[in-house]
Design a protein around this motif. Structure first.
Motif, PDB file in Angstrom:
ATOM      1  N   ASN A 242      43.064  56.853  35.908  1.00 23.12           N
ATOM      2  CA  ASN A 242      43.834  55.946  35.051  1.00 23.12           C
ATOM      3  C   ASN A 242      44.480  54.835  35.872  1.00 23.12           C
ATOM      4  OD1 ASN A 242      43.221  57.310  32.687  1.00 23.12           O
ATOM      5  ND2 ASN A 242      44.956  58.717  32.867  1.00 23.12           N
ATOM      6  N   LEU A 243      44.998  55.188  37.044  1.00 21.29           N
ATOM      7  CA  LEU A 243      45.609  54.180  37.906  1.00 21.29           C
ATOM      8  C   LEU A 243      44.575  53.149  38.352  1.00 21.29           C
ATOM      9  CD1 LEU A 243      47.944  56.422  40.142  1.00 21.29           C
ATOM     10  CD2 LEU A 243      48.653  54.820  38.347  1.00 21.29           C
ATOM     11  N   LEU A 244      43.377  53.617  38.692  1.00 22.19           N
ATOM     12  CA  LEU A 244      42.330  52.690  39.124  1.00 22.19           C
ATOM     13  C   LEU A 244      41.845  51.836  37.951  1.00 22.19           C
ATOM     14  CD1 LEU A 244      40.258  54.996  41.521  1.00 22.19           C
ATOM     15  CD2 LEU A 244      41.461  52.894  42.154  1.00 22.19           C
ATOM     16  N   THR A 245      41.950  52.367  36.712  1.00 17.10           N
ATOM     17  CA  THR A 245      41.583  51.565  35.520  1.00 17.10           C
ATOM     18  C   THR A 245      42.517  50.382  35.382  1.00 17.10           C
ATOM     19  OG1 THR A 245      40.714  53.526  34.405  1.00 17.10           O
ATOM     20  CG2 THR A 245      41.263  51.625  33.005  1.00 17.10           C
ATOM     21  N   GLU A 246      43.815  50.660  35.547  1.00 11.68           N
ATOM     22  CA  GLU A 246      44.809  49.596  35.456  1.00 11.68           C
ATOM     23  C   GLU A 246      44.619  48.597  36.604  1.00 11.68           C
ATOM     24  OE1 GLU A 246      48.704  51.240  35.326  1.00 11.68           O
ATOM     25  OE2 GLU A 246      48.305  52.507  33.571  1.00 11.68           O
ATOM     26  N   LEU A 247      44.331  49.134  37.816  1.00 11.24           N
ATOM     27  CA  LEU A 247      44.146  48.267  38.980  1.00 11.24           C
ATOM     28  C   LEU A 247      42.908  47.392  38.799  1.00 11.24           C
ATOM     29  CD1 LEU A 247      45.267  47.563  41.776  1.00 11.24           C
ATOM     30  CD2 LEU A 247      43.855  49.400  42.739  1.00 11.24           C
ATOM     31  N   ASN A 252      40.537  42.115  37.915  1.00  6.19           N
ATOM     32  CA  ASN A 252      39.580  41.386  37.089  1.00  6.19           C
ATOM     33  C   ASN A 252      40.164  40.023  36.694  1.00  6.19           C
ATOM     34  OD1 ASN A 252      37.109  41.106  35.700  1.00  6.19           O
ATOM     35  ND2 ASN A 252      38.102  41.678  33.795  1.00  6.19           N
ATOM     36  N   LYS A 253      41.467  40.054  36.411  1.00 12.22           N
ATOM     37  CA  LYS A 253      42.149  38.804  36.066  1.00 12.22           C
ATOM     38  C   LYS A 253      42.275  37.920  37.306  1.00 12.22           C
ATOM     39  CE  LYS A 253      44.847  40.871  32.272  1.00 12.22           C
ATOM     40  NZ  LYS A 253      46.206  41.218  31.790  1.00 12.22           N
ATOM     41  N   LEU A 254      42.546  38.538  38.467  1.00 11.05           N
ATOM     42  CA  LEU A 254      42.711  37.766  39.704  1.00 11.05           C
ATOM     43  C   LEU A 254      41.417  37.054  40.095  1.00 11.05           C
ATOM     44  CD1 LEU A 254      44.823  40.099  42.046  1.00 11.05           C
ATOM     45  CD2 LEU A 254      45.410  37.784  41.332  1.00 11.05           C
ATOM     46  N   SER A 255      40.307  37.610  39.752  1.00 12.17           N
ATOM     47  CA  SER A 255      39.026  37.062  40.188  1.00 12.17           C
ATOM     48  C   SER A 255      38.763  35.681  39.614  1.00 12.17           C
ATOM     49  CB  SER A 255      37.884  38.012  39.799  1.00 12.17           C
ATOM     50  OG  SER A 255      37.815  38.161  38.389  1.00 12.17           O
ATOM     51  N   ALA A 256      39.536  35.324  38.576  1.00 17.49           N
ATOM     52  CA  ALA A 256      39.353  33.999  37.993  1.00 17.49           C
ATOM     53  C   ALA A 256      39.959  32.924  38.887  1.00 17.49           C
ATOM     54  CB  ALA A 256      39.986  33.954  36.585  1.00 17.49           C
ATOM     55  N   TYR A 257      40.741  33.323  39.925  1.00 18.05           N
ATOM     56  CA  TYR A 257      41.455  32.345  40.758  1.00 18.05           C
ATOM     57  C   TYR A 257      40.849  32.155  42.155  1.00 18.05           C
ATOM     58  CZ  TYR A 257      44.950  32.980  37.120  1.00 18.05           C
ATOM     59  OH  TYR A 257      45.580  33.057  35.920  1.00 18.05           O
ATOM     60  N   ASN A 259      37.192  33.157  45.005  1.00 13.13           N
ATOM     61  CA  ASN A 259      36.159  34.093  45.432  1.00 13.13           C
ATOM     62  C   ASN A 259      36.733  35.306  46.168  1.00 13.13           C
ATOM     63  OD1 ASN A 259      34.045  32.626  44.368  1.00 13.13           O
ATOM     64  ND2 ASN A 259      33.757  31.393  46.228  1.00 13.13           N
ATOM     65  N   GLN A 260      37.850  35.050  46.921  1.00  5.02           N
ATOM     66  CA  GLN A 260      38.416  36.184  47.632  1.00  5.02           C
ATOM     67  C   GLN A 260      38.905  37.258  46.678  1.00  5.02           C
ATOM     68  OE1 GLN A 260      39.707  33.179  47.377  1.00  5.02           O
ATOM     69  NE2 GLN A 260      41.915  33.041  47.822  1.00  5.02           N
ATOM     70  N   TYR A 261      39.313  36.911  45.484  1.00  3.15           N
ATOM     71  CA  TYR A 261      39.762  37.892  44.496  1.00  3.15           C
ATOM     72  C   TYR A 261      38.579  38.562  43.805  1.00  3.15           C
ATOM     73  CZ  TYR A 261      44.051  35.300  45.299  1.00  3.15           C
ATOM     74  OH  TYR A 261      45.105  34.688  45.892  1.00  3.15           O
ATOM     75  N   VAL A 262      37.454  37.827  43.744  1.00  6.80           N
ATOM     76  CA  VAL A 262      36.233  38.422  43.177  1.00  6.80           C
ATOM     77  C   VAL A 262      35.780  39.605  44.058  1.00  6.80           C
ATOM     78  CG1 VAL A 262      33.784  38.029  42.679  1.00  6.80           C
ATOM     79  CG2 VAL A 262      35.475  36.291  42.061  1.00  6.80           C
ATOM     80  N   GLU A 263      35.808  39.352  45.369  1.00  2.00           N
ATOM     81  CA  GLU A 263      35.404  40.410  46.312  1.00  2.00           C
ATOM     82  C   GLU A 263      36.328  41.614  46.199  1.00  2.00           C
ATOM     83  OE1 GLU A 263      32.893  42.197  48.816  1.00  2.00           O
ATOM     84  OE2 GLU A 263      32.637  40.182  47.955  1.00  2.00           O
ATOM     85  N   LEU A 264      37.620  41.358  46.067  1.00  5.06           N
ATOM     86  CA  LEU A 264      38.602  42.429  45.929  1.00  5.06           C
ATOM     87  C   LEU A 264      38.342  43.219  44.650  1.00  5.06           C
ATOM     88  CD1 LEU A 264      41.157  43.747  47.111  1.00  5.06           C
ATOM     89  CD2 LEU A 264      42.507  42.103  45.788  1.00  5.06           C
ATOM     90  N   ASN A 265      37.986  42.507  43.606  1.00  5.05           N
ATOM     91  CA  ASN A 265      37.709  43.159  42.315  1.00  5.05           C
ATOM     92  C   ASN A 265      36.493  44.083  42.427  1.00  5.05           C
ATOM     93  OD1 ASN A 265      38.041  43.493  39.388  1.00  5.05           O
ATOM     94  ND2 ASN A 265      36.104  42.359  39.253  1.00  5.05           N
ATOM     95  N   LYS A 266      35.476  43.629  43.193  1.00  6.38           N
ATOM     96  CA  LYS A 266      34.274  44.450  43.373  1.00  6.38           C
ATOM     97  C   LYS A 266      34.601  45.753  44.105  1.00  6.38           C
ATOM     98  CE  LYS A 266      30.854  40.698  43.426  1.00  6.38           C
ATOM     99  NZ  LYS A 266      29.855  39.977  44.235  1.00  6.38           N
ATOM    100  N   ARG A 267      35.450  45.655  45.077  1.00  9.17           N
ATOM    101  CA  ARG A 267      35.823  46.839  45.845  1.00  9.17           C
ATOM    102  C   ARG A 267      36.589  47.842  44.975  1.00  9.17           C
ATOM    103  NH1 ARG A 267      38.619  44.701  51.209  1.00  9.17           N
ATOM    104  NH2 ARG A 267      38.693  46.958  51.637  1.00  9.17           N
ATOM    105  N   ILE A 268      37.501  47.311  44.132  1.00 11.91           N
ATOM    106  CA  ILE A 268      38.248  48.171  43.219  1.00 11.91           C
ATOM    107  C   ILE A 268      37.300  48.794  42.209  1.00 11.91           C
ATOM    108  CG2 ILE A 268      40.034  48.227  41.434  1.00 11.91           C
ATOM    109  CD1 ILE A 268      41.095  48.037  44.278  1.00 11.91           C
ATOM    110  N   GLU A 269      36.294  48.029  41.764  1.00 10.94           N
ATOM    111  CA  GLU A 269      35.299  48.542  40.819  1.00 10.94           C
ATOM    112  C   GLU A 269      34.539  49.712  41.435  1.00 10.94           C
ATOM    113  OE1 GLU A 269      33.094  48.860  37.353  1.00 10.94           O
ATOM    114  OE2 GLU A 269      34.779  47.514  37.706  1.00 10.94           O
ATOM    115  N   SER A 270      34.184  49.582  42.725  1.00  3.52           N
ATOM    116  CA  SER A 270      33.480  50.667  43.421  1.00  3.52           C
ATOM    117  C   SER A 270      34.339  51.911  43.523  1.00  3.52           C
ATOM    118  CB  SER A 270      33.066  50.205  44.826  1.00  3.52           C
ATOM    119  OG  SER A 270      32.158  49.128  44.757  1.00  3.52           O
ATOM    120  N   LEU A 271      35.629  51.718  43.858  1.00  2.00           N
ATOM    121  CA  LEU A 271      36.541  52.860  43.946  1.00  2.00           C
ATOM    122  C   LEU A 271      36.642  53.565  42.596  1.00  2.00           C
ATOM    123  CD1 LEU A 271      39.484  51.516  46.163  1.00  2.00           C
ATOM    124  CD2 LEU A 271      37.909  53.373  46.719  1.00  2.00           C
ATOM    125  N   PHE A 272      36.720  52.766  41.523  1.00  2.14           N
ATOM    126  CA  PHE A 272      36.842  53.347  40.188  1.00  2.14           C
ATOM    127  C   PHE A 272      35.614  54.187  39.843  1.00  2.14           C
ATOM    128  CE2 PHE A 272      35.697  53.016  35.692  1.00  2.14           C
ATOM    129  CZ  PHE A 272      36.775  53.682  35.108  1.00  2.14           C
TER     130      PHE A 272
END
Length: 550
Positions: A242-247, A252-257, A259-272
């Motif tokens: 649940n915590l990783l869902t929220e993260l 996902n919202k940060l990735s709109a700002y 490329n560095q946030y897109v990469e971070l989002n991908k890593r969080i997606e993998s952890l989830f």
């Protein structure tokens, strides 16, 4: 033939070096002059065991060296077999050290006394009074008959076949003994093999069963731990999923700002994804994990079976049990197939035996054919040696035994007097008669065999006059085909030699030494005269000596 003899520091011999020629050589000397010392030194270089007391100077070593011309003896195979350098002129040497150590050499290569003695037997036949008794032995008598029968080649084949027969017979005996032993052990080995065959023996099985046992034996604890893990991941308030869902929603919202946030989002997606997969795995494992007392008992039985077998056989690994199983299987199989092996080996022994019997028959037939010839030659030769009534009764009887020289038992009977009873030589022949018979046999052998150098040591003992003259003539004839030596005390024999050597003692500086010299024509006349009449030589003795030489 013997071409040179060198003796240093042996008994009364200080330093002796003498050369010899082919033909008939006579050696004379007064009693005690050292003729036996000469023979003793020669025996040492031919392989006789050394006696430290024979050293003249106890602080120096004794060296005896003999040179032989051996090109006619066919000894190349002997040299090859014993890894020795072959030379037509071969030198054998013996060294005896004051410490008692003895060394032997053939062409400068060190050899054992056994090898030296074998070569010596092929180089010189030293005939002494002791060897005369060999005349009474069946093996020697058969050797004479075999020489006349030309049995040398067939005896070689026979001995090879006899060796094969003994080997195959021993193999059959071993199989029968093995069968007796396996009858006692077969049931026990079969029982042990069945135990091992019933056990789950394969690589890694023990570790696998022990792991399964631990899991089933701790199933409740495992279920509890799996449940706890699932709860930590899926708790509604603080579960990791649940915590990783929220993260994930946040990144996902940060990735709109950028490329560095897109990469971070991908890593969080993998952890989830990984956390969610792990949560499902915890749940799946929890669902399939359940207590199974029956399976636990079965695994426990298998493990206990392995532990018991390891203890029984004194090993610690399943791999060792597998090796024992293989060995037992081979023993059981061998025991069950031994009857067939014995049957095959019996057939092989029978075949070899039939071939051996064929050789025995040939040898015996050839021997039988020459017996009349040997009897005639012996009796004719002995007539010229003063034994006009000597006669022999020689017979062969084949026995059910394979000896080293065939299967014949020989009866070699002798009678010295006309109409006298026949008896064994050792019982009815005197020493003088045995000497004359032996000389006759050696003369016969010389016609059929390439004999080595022959050395007669006072074979004429007990005879005199015309008989000794005839004995000398026989040795003279023998020397036409071989080198012959005669150590004699009879002038009739000594006069027949092509060469004459005298052994004598001298006293120098309070020391007695034995020496040997080759006599020239004049010295030879004097020596024979002394042998005829003593030190006070008369004109008649000198005339008689010249007459003997002529």
């Amino acid at each position: 033939m013997l071409t040179n003899l060198s003796i240093k520091n042996y008994a009364l011999i200080d330093n002796l070096n003498v050369s010899f020629e082919s033909g008939f050589t006579c050696i004379t000397g007064e009693t005690g002059a050292g003729k036996s010392i000469l023979l003793g030194g020669l025996a040492l270089v031919l392989g006789k065991r050394a006696d430290l007391s024979a050293l003249r100077d106890k602080e120096a070593k004794c060296i005896i060296e003999a040179e032989f011309q051996i090109d006619k003896y066919g000894l190349k195979p002997f040299f090859k077999t014993n890894d020795l350098d072959y030379e037509d002129v071969t030198i054998v040497r013996r060294e005896i050290h004051p410490s008692g150590k003895s060394r032997a050499f053939i062409n400068d290569s060190p050899v054992t006394l056994g090898i030296l003695a074998k070569l010596g037997d092929s180089l010189i036949d030293v005939h002494s009074q002791h060897q005369t008794m060999r005349l009474t032995e069946n093996d020697f008598q058969l050797k004479v008959i075999d020489a006349l029968a030309d049995n040398s080649d067939i005896l070689v084949d026979y001995k090879s076949q006899l060796s094969k027969f003994k080997r195959t017979s021993k193999e059959l005996e071993d199989l029968i003994e093995f069968q007796k032993a396996t009858i006692k052990e077969h049931d026990y080995n079969s029982f042990l093999l069945q135990e091992l065959e019933a056990a789950p023996l394969k690589p890694g099985i023990q570790e696998e069963l022990e792991e399964q046992y631990e899991q089933l034996n701790n199933v409740e604890n495992i279920i509890e731990l799996l449940s706890g893990g699932h709860q930590l991941l899926n708790d509604e308030q603080a579960g990791a999923v649940n915590l990783l869902t929220e993260l994930k929603q946040l990144t996902n919202k940060l990735s709109a700002y950028g490329n560095q946030y897109v990469e971070l989002n991908k890593r969080i997606e993998s952890l989830f994804i990984e956390a969610d997969d792990i949560a499902n795995e915890f749940q799946n494992l929890q669902e399939v994990t359940e207590a199974d007392p029956q399976a636990l008992e079965e695994i426990n039985v298998k493990l206990q079976q392995l532990y018991d077998l390891q203890k029984k056989h004194g090993v610690q690994e399943v791999s060792e049990l597998m090796e024992i199983k293989t060995e037992l299987a081979e023993k059981v199989d061998a025991a069950e197939n031994i009857e067939s092996e014995i049957s095959n080996k019996e057939a092989e022994v029978d075949k070899v035996k039939k071939e051996l019997l064929s050789f025995v028959k040939q040898i015996s037939e050839r021997r039988s054919k020459v017996l009349p010839k040997l009897k005639q030659q012996l009796e004719n030769s002995l007539k010229t040696l003063g034994m006009a009534s000597a006669s022999f009764d020689i017979g062969l009887n084949t026995v059910q035994e394979f000896k080293s020289n065939g299967s014949d038992e020989l009866t070699f009977l002798f009678s010295a007097n006309k109409g006298g009873a026949y008896g064994e030589l050792k019982k009815v022949a005197s020493g003088g008669e045995l000497s004359r018979i032996m000389l006759t046999i050696k003369a016969i052998l010389a016609k059929y065999e390439n004999l080595p150098t022959m050395m007669f040591d006072e074979i004429d003992t007990g005879v005199s006059g015309e008989i000794s003259n005839r004995m000398g003539e026989i040795m003279q004839v023998m020397s036409e085909n071989m080198q012959v030596f005669s150590i004699t005390h009879l002038p009739q024999v000594a006069s027949k030699g092509d060469y004459h050597y005298k052994v004598f003692k001298v006293e120098e500086a309070f020391v007695t030494r034995t020496k040997m010299k080759k006599l020239n024509a004049d010295e030879r006349v004097v020596e024979l005269a002394e042998m005829l009449g003593g030190k006070d030589i008369s004109d008649s003795a000198m005339a008689h000596a010249r007459q003997l030489l002529n």
